[in-house]
Design a protein around this motif. Structure first.
Motif, short mmCIF file in Angstrom:
data_model
loop_
_atom_site.label_atom_id
_atom_site.label_comp_id
_atom_site.label_asym_id
_atom_site.label_seq_id
_atom_site.Cartn_x
_atom_site.Cartn_y
_atom_site.Cartn_z
N ARG A 280 -9.93 9.62 3.17
CA ARG A 280 -10.42 10.28 2.02
C ARG A 280 -11.89 10.71 2.04
N ARG B 143 -9.02 11.32 -16.71
CA ARG B 143 -10.40 11.29 -16.27
C ARG B 143 -10.33 11.43 -14.70
N ARG C 179 -3.63 9.56 -12.51
CA ARG C 179 -3.02 8.71 -13.58
C ARG C 179 -3.47 9.29 -14.87
N THR D 243 0.68 -1.36 0.14
CA THR D 243 0.05 0.02 -0.12
C THR D 243 0.81 1.33 -0.05
N LYS D 244 1.91 1.24 0.24
CA LYS D 244 2.99 2.42 0.26
C LYS D 244 3.02 2.99 -0.94
N PRO D 245 2.90 4.28 -0.93
CA PRO D 245 3.21 5.19 -2.23
C PRO D 245 4.58 5.30 -2.29
N PHE E 170 6.76 17.03 -6.89
CA PHE E 170 5.96 15.62 -6.52
C PHE E 170 5.59 14.87 -7.49
N GLU E 171 5.97 14.99 -8.66
CA GLU E 171 5.86 14.06 -9.87
C GLU E 171 4.39 13.93 -10.05
N TYR F 120 0.52 12.16 -2.55
CA TYR F 120 -0.77 11.27 -2.84
C TYR F 120 -1.39 11.43 -4.20
N VAL G 220 -2.12 0.70 -11.24
CA VAL G 220 -3.29 0.88 -10.16
C VAL G 220 -4.20 -0.21 -10.36
N GLU H 173 -6.18 6.09 2.88
CA GLU H 173 -4.80 5.75 2.24
C GLU H 173 -3.76 5.73 3.19
N SER I 197 0.14 12.38 -6.38
CA SER I 197 0.96 11.79 -7.44
C SER I 197 0.42 10.38 -7.70
N LYS I 198 0.05 9.84 -6.46
CA LYS I 198 -0.29 8.53 -6.47
C LYS I 198 -1.71 8.12 -7.26
N TRP I 199 -2.76 9.24 -6.86
CA TRP I 199 -4.17 9.17 -7.24
C TRP I 199 -4.35 9.56 -8.57
N GLY J 271 7.59 9.12 -6.17
CA GLY J 271 7.84 9.38 -7.45
C GLY J 271 7.33 8.17 -8.44
N GLY J 272 7.56 6.87 -8.01
CA GLY J 272 7.09 5.87 -8.67
C GLY J 272 5.69 5.75 -8.99
N LYS J 273 5.45 5.22 -10.04
CA LYS J 273 3.80 5.15 -10.32
C LYS J 273 3.70 3.49 -10.88
N LYS J 274 3.13 2.73 -10.03
CA LYS J 274 3.02 1.36 -10.23
C LYS J 274 1.30 1.34 -10.85
N ASP K 146 -17.32 6.58 -20.24
CA ASP K 146 -17.68 5.62 -21.10
C ASP K 146 -16.36 4.79 -21.45
N ASN K 147 -15.48 4.75 -20.37
CA ASN K 147 -14.33 3.80 -20.50
C ASN K 147 -14.48 2.65 -19.59
N CYS L 183 -11.81 15.94 3.34
CA CYS L 183 -10.77 14.78 3.67
C CYS L 183 -10.30 15.34 4.99
N TYR L 184 -8.98 14.40 5.36
CA TYR L 184 -8.48 14.67 6.54
C TYR L 184 -7.14 13.91 6.18
N GLU M 92 -7.82 -0.37 -12.17
CA GLU M 92 -8.02 -0.37 -13.50
C GLU M 92 -7.74 -1.52 -14.19
#
Lengths: 510, 510
Positions: free
Chosen positions: A63, B151, B148, A11-13, B265-266, B142, A21, A52, B144-146, A16-19, A354-355, B89-90, A24
Motif C-alpha cells: 500500500r 470519506r 466504505r 485478513t482475507k477480503p 466487484f461490489e 481490494y 472495519v 494488504e 471494495s474492501k477499502w 463481495g462481503g463487507k465486514k 470532523d468525525n 502502490c504495488y 472504525e
C-alpha cells in the motif's frame, strides 16, 4: 516464524462481503510484540496500512504507506549508484530454459522455486518459459555480446524490477514473499581488484540504507561457502538481527561472482596487450525485505514506528478543539503550522476530519508510526505554542511557534538517532561471544546472535546444522564480520575443536 | 508494419559466438527511413543502442539509452500525479483465474493474450495463475474492501510496473511487445463529475509528455464504442501519427470506467445522506510505447534524433586535435566546456577516446541522436570559441566561450521547438478532410489520417473495417477529436449516408 497464513480469515477480503472495519470500531493491536511476535507482525503490517493480504498465498499488496518508504530508499540509492556511473536498464521478466540452466550451481540454487509459464490464452507454449528469480542468466548472454575490448569495461548496469521465487515455506509480508521488488546490479570489470572494490562500495551503501535511513544496526561481513550466492566466488552482506525471535536476517548482499559466469557465458575481452581475457563480475541487490526488517525492529504494541527519514508523513498535526474554545482559531493555527513546516521541507499533514475524536486520531497515527504528533488546543493557541509528542518514547514538549521549524527539525533528528541507538542497544545485548559447544547451545537456546571462533570448514557448518535441527530451525553462519576480534594463537573451533581460522556470527535466521 | 522478426539473424545474439561488431567496422544505417521503414526502425533502435533483441520473441532489452528517456518522463509524470494527491502502490504480478474472469467484457478483451503460470519447479500448481495484462481485476476486490463511506473517497492509486500481453502479431520494439513497462492509475470517486474531470486532467499530462517532452504532436479525443477499453464506459486518448507508414498510433489512454467494474466487484459506499451508492472509476496508462513513437517520428537516415528534454546526453563534446596543434590545450578546453555546461544543469559529456577519429565520433553520436555536438579544434582554441552542430538540421554555429551557457541553452530550446514544429508540419499535411466514400478510399490509399463526418454507429465502423480489409490492414476510427470542426446541418456520414453526428479521425493504425 509462525505468523498467520496470508489469506487466513483474519485478513482475507471476503469476495463481495463487507465486514466491519476494525479501525472504525476500535483501535489497537490484539497481539503484543513480546508475547506473540509472529501474530503481532502480521497484524501490525495490515493495521498500519503497509500491506494488504492478497488472494494468492505469498503475494502481498504494497500500500502507499509502504511504497513511499521504498521510494525514499530508491531515490537515495539510485542517486548514489549514478554517481558511480552505474546505469539503469531493463531486461525481460522471462528466461528461456536453456539459458536459465547454463550455470549449473546457480540453477541448482534456484530451480525448485522457479515459476514456469506454459500457456498463453488457450494455447500451450512450444517451450515453457521461466520467470526470473534473479537476472544473471537473463543478462549475461548479452554481456558476452556487448563486451569486446578493454574499452568496453567496466560495464555497470542496474535494474529496478520484480522477481519471483515460488517458495513454499512460511510466506511472510516483506520478509519472504513469492514476488518482491528489488534492484539488481550487474557489473563486469577487467580486473579482480576493481570488482573487489565495488563489492565493498555497494555494501557500504546498503549499510547506509539500514543504519542512516531505517535506523537499524547491521554487521558487515562475508558469507560462508555454504551460504554464499549459488555460482558466485564470494558473498558479502549486511546482517540485521531481530531480538524478539532471536533470528538473524540477511539485509542485502553484494556478490563477487569471480569468473565463473564469465566462463559459462563466454564473456571475454581483448586486454590492453591484445590478449584474450575473461571479465570479473559482481552482482548485488536489496529488496522490499528492508521494510519488513524495519517493522520488526522498531514496531511496538501501539503499532508501527517509522524513522523520520523514511516516513512519508513525519509530522501529523491534530487540532484539539473544546466546546467553548475558538475552534476556527485552532484550525487556522493547524493550517499555519502545516504551512510553516511544509515550506521548511518537513513532510507534515493536518488531520482535520470532523468525525473522529482527537484521541482516536492519536491512536490512528500511532498505529501508522508517524514520528511526531503536534497537538494544538485552546491553551496552545492562547500561549502561541504547539505541543509535540514523540512516537518513539511518548516524550512531550511545548514548542513556541516562533521556533517551530528549528525545534521540529531537532526533534526529528533526535528521533532518528534514538531509534538507531535503542535498536543497537537491544541488538548488542543479544550478541554473545562463546568458545565451546556447550556455550553455543546454551546461547542458541537463549536466542542469541553468537560470535564464535570457527575452523571455516564446510563439513563443520553442515554438522552444526544437523546437530541443532529442531522445531525452531537449525543454526547456521550469518557472516564472518569484517571487524574481527583478536584470535589468539591456539584458539579452537567451538564446534570441531580444530584450530580456529576466524570469528563468525552464528544463529537461527530468516 | 513488417519489420524483421525479433531474433532474426541480423540482430540475434549467437550463443557464445562473437561476430564482428558493426560499430567498430563501419557506421551508418543500411536501411533508409523513406525506402524501407520497418527495417529502418528495427535497425535504428539497435544501432542507436536503445534496444537489444532478446532470445524470446516479442521481448526486448531496454538499454540505458532508452531507459534514461523513460526515467525522465517518469520523473515528470510522477511529480504531477503526486500534486493531484495520487499515491503510488504495488499490486502483485499474479491474478487468480476467478478474479480475472469476474468482468466479462473485460476478460474477453484480454483472454487470448494472457500468459499462465502452471508450474513451480517440477510441481504443477493446483490452479493456473495468470500474469497481469492490466490490473483492474487485480486491484478492485481490494477497492471494495477499502471503500466504505464517502470519506474514503476519492481513492487514487497508481503503480509503475511491467505487464504481459502474449500477442502473436508482429512484435515491434517499444510499439508492440509481450512485456512492457507502464504506469497504471486506478481511481474511484463518489460522483461521475469528479471522474470525468480527472480523465481530462490525466489526458492533458499525456499530451504534455508527447508534445513538451517527446516533441510529438497529438490529437486529444474520444474513442468509438468499438475501440474503447473493454468493460469501460468511455475511453479518451492522445493519438499520434506516423507519416511514413500512414498509420495512427494510440499514444496513451485515459478511461472512465463508469460503474461497471464497481458493480462486478461490489465497490459501494455510504454517501453523505446515509444511502448506499456505487463508485465511479477511472483507469489510465502510458507505456514504453512512447519511446517507439519518438523514434519513428524524429529518427532519420543518420540514426536516432532525441529531443533535448529527454536526451540523457544533450551535448556531446568532441575534441578535434591536429598533428601540430596544441592537443593538451584542446582537451583542456573540452574539459572546461564540460564543466561550464554541467554546472549550468546541461547534460553534457566529452568523448575523449583516443582510438576513434573525430569523424567516427560524429557519426556515432549522430546515430545515438544527441541533440547538439560541440567540436573544439585548434582554430576554435585560438579564437576562444567552440563550434556547435545541431543534430536535427545540421546547422552550425560558432559560439564564443564567454556566452557558452546562454547560447547552448537557446540552441537546445530551439531544437526542441524545431522538432515539434517539423513533426507537426509533416503530420498536418497527412491530415485529409473528406466527405464521401470515394474520397475516403483515395485518402486511405495515400496513407492519410482522415477526418470524416460519421454517423457514430458501431455497425458502420464494422462495415468500414470489412470493406477496407487488405494487405495493409483495415481502417478504423482513431478518435473523435475534442476540437470538432463545424458540422453543418444535413452533413452525411461518409460511409453510411446517414446523418453525421460528429467528425472522427479514421485510418490504419498500429
Amino acid at each position: 516464524m509462525a505468523g498467520p497464513k496470508p489469506g487466513s480469515s483474519a485478513t482475507k477480503p471476503k469476495a463481495g462481503g463487507k465486514k466491519e472495519v476494525k479501525k472504525e470500531t476500535g483501535l489497537g493491536l490484539t497481539n503484543k510484540k513480546d508475547d506473540n511476535f509472529g501474530e503481532w507482525y502480521s497484524e501490525v503490517v495490515v493495521s498500519g496500512e503497509m500491506i494488504e493480504y492478497y488472494d494468492i498465498s505469498g503475494c502481498y499488496i504494497l500500500r502507499p504507506w509502504a511504497m513511499s518508504i521504498w521510494e525514499t530508499m530508491q531515490v537515495f540509492f539510485d542517486a548514489e549508484i549514478k554517481k558511480m556511473k552505474i546505469k539503469n536498464c531493463y531486461f525481460p521478466l522471462f528466461v528461456s530454459p536453456g539459458v536459465l540452466q547454463r550455470e549449473k550451481d546457480h540453477i541448482e540454487g534456484f530451480a525448485p522455486e522457479v515459476a514456469w509459464v506454459t500457456k498463453s490464452g488457450e494455447s500451450d507454449l512450444e517451450v515453457p518459459i521461466a520467470i526470473r528469480p534473479t537476472s544473471e542468466t537473463v543478462m549475461y548472454p548479452y554481456y558476452s555480446k556487448w563486451i569486446r575490448g578493454h574499452r568496453d569495461l567496466p560495464l555497470k548496469l542496474n535494474q529496478w524490477c520484480n522477481v519471483v521465487r515460488w517458495e513454499f515455506s512460511h510466506p511472510t509480508p516483506f520478509i519472504r514473499s513469492r514476488e518482491f521488488l528489488w534492484q539488481e546490479g550487474h557489473t563486469a570489470f577487467a580486473t579482480k581488484d576493481e570488482a573487489d572494490a565495488e563489492v565493498l562500495e555497494i555494501l557500504e551503501l546498503y549499510r547506509r540504507i539500514y543504519e542512516e535511513y531505517l535506523a537499524i544496526p547491521v554487521i558487515k561481513g562475508k558469507k560462508s561457502e555454504m551460504e554464499k550466492f549459488a555460482g558466485g566466488l564470494y558473498t558479502t552482506s549486511v546482517e540485521a538481527f531481530i531480538p524478539n525471535t532471536g533470528r538473524g536476517i540477511q539485509g542485502a548482499t553484494s556478490h563477487c561472482l569471480g569468473q565463473n559466469f564469465a566462463k559459462m557465458f563466454e564473456i571475454n575481452f581483448e586486454n590492453e596487450k591484445g590478449e584474450k581475457a575473461m571479465v570479473w563480475q559482481n552482482s548485488w541487490a536489496y529488496s522490499t525485505r528492508t521494510i519488513g526488517v524495519m517493522v520488526m525492529v522498531h514496531g511496538d504494541d501501539k503499532g508501527l514506528v517509522l524513522p523520520p527519514k523514511v516516513a512519508s508523513v513525519q509530522v501529523i498535526i491534530v487540532p484539539v478543539p473544546y466546546k467553548d474554545a475558538d475552534t476556527q482559531g485552532i484550525f487556522d493555527a493547524c493550517s499555519a503550522t502545516l504551512d510553516t513546516l511544509s515550506k521548511a521541507g518537513i513532510r507534515a499533514e493536518v488531520d482535520s476530519r470532523d468525525n473522529y475524536s482527537p484521541g482516536w486520531k492519536y491512536s490512528h497515527w500511532e498505529m501508522k508510526g508517524v514520528p511526531l504528533r503536534i497537538e494544538i488546543g485552546p491553551k496552545d493557541l492562547a500561549s502561541n505554542q504547539v505541543r509535540a509528542v514523540r512516537r518513539d518514547n511518548s516524550g512531550k514538549k511545548d514548542i513556541p511557534r516562533a521556533s517551530l521549524v528549528e525545534q521540529v527539525k531537532e526533534l526529528l533528528e533526535s528521533i532518528q538517532q534514538s531509534l538507531f541507538d535503542a535498536a543497537k542497544e537491544k541488538r548488542d545485548v543479544c550478541i554473545q561471544v562463546i568458545n565451546t559447544w556447550e556455550e553455543f547451545t546454551e546461547a542458541l537456546s537463549q536466542k542469541k546472535m553468537i560470535l564464535a571462533p570457527w575452523c571455516d570448514e564446510e563439513e563443520v557448518e553442515k554438522d552444526v546444522k544437523t546437530r541443532t535441527k529442531g522445531e525452531m530451525g537449525a543454526a547456521k553462519t550469518l557472516c564472518s564480520p569484517f571487524e574481527q576480534p583478536a584470535l589468539p594463537e591456539g584458539t579452537k573451533c567451538f564446534a570441531s575443536g580444530k584450530p580456529a581460522k576466524k570469528w563468525s556470527y552464528w544463529g537461527r535466521s530468516y
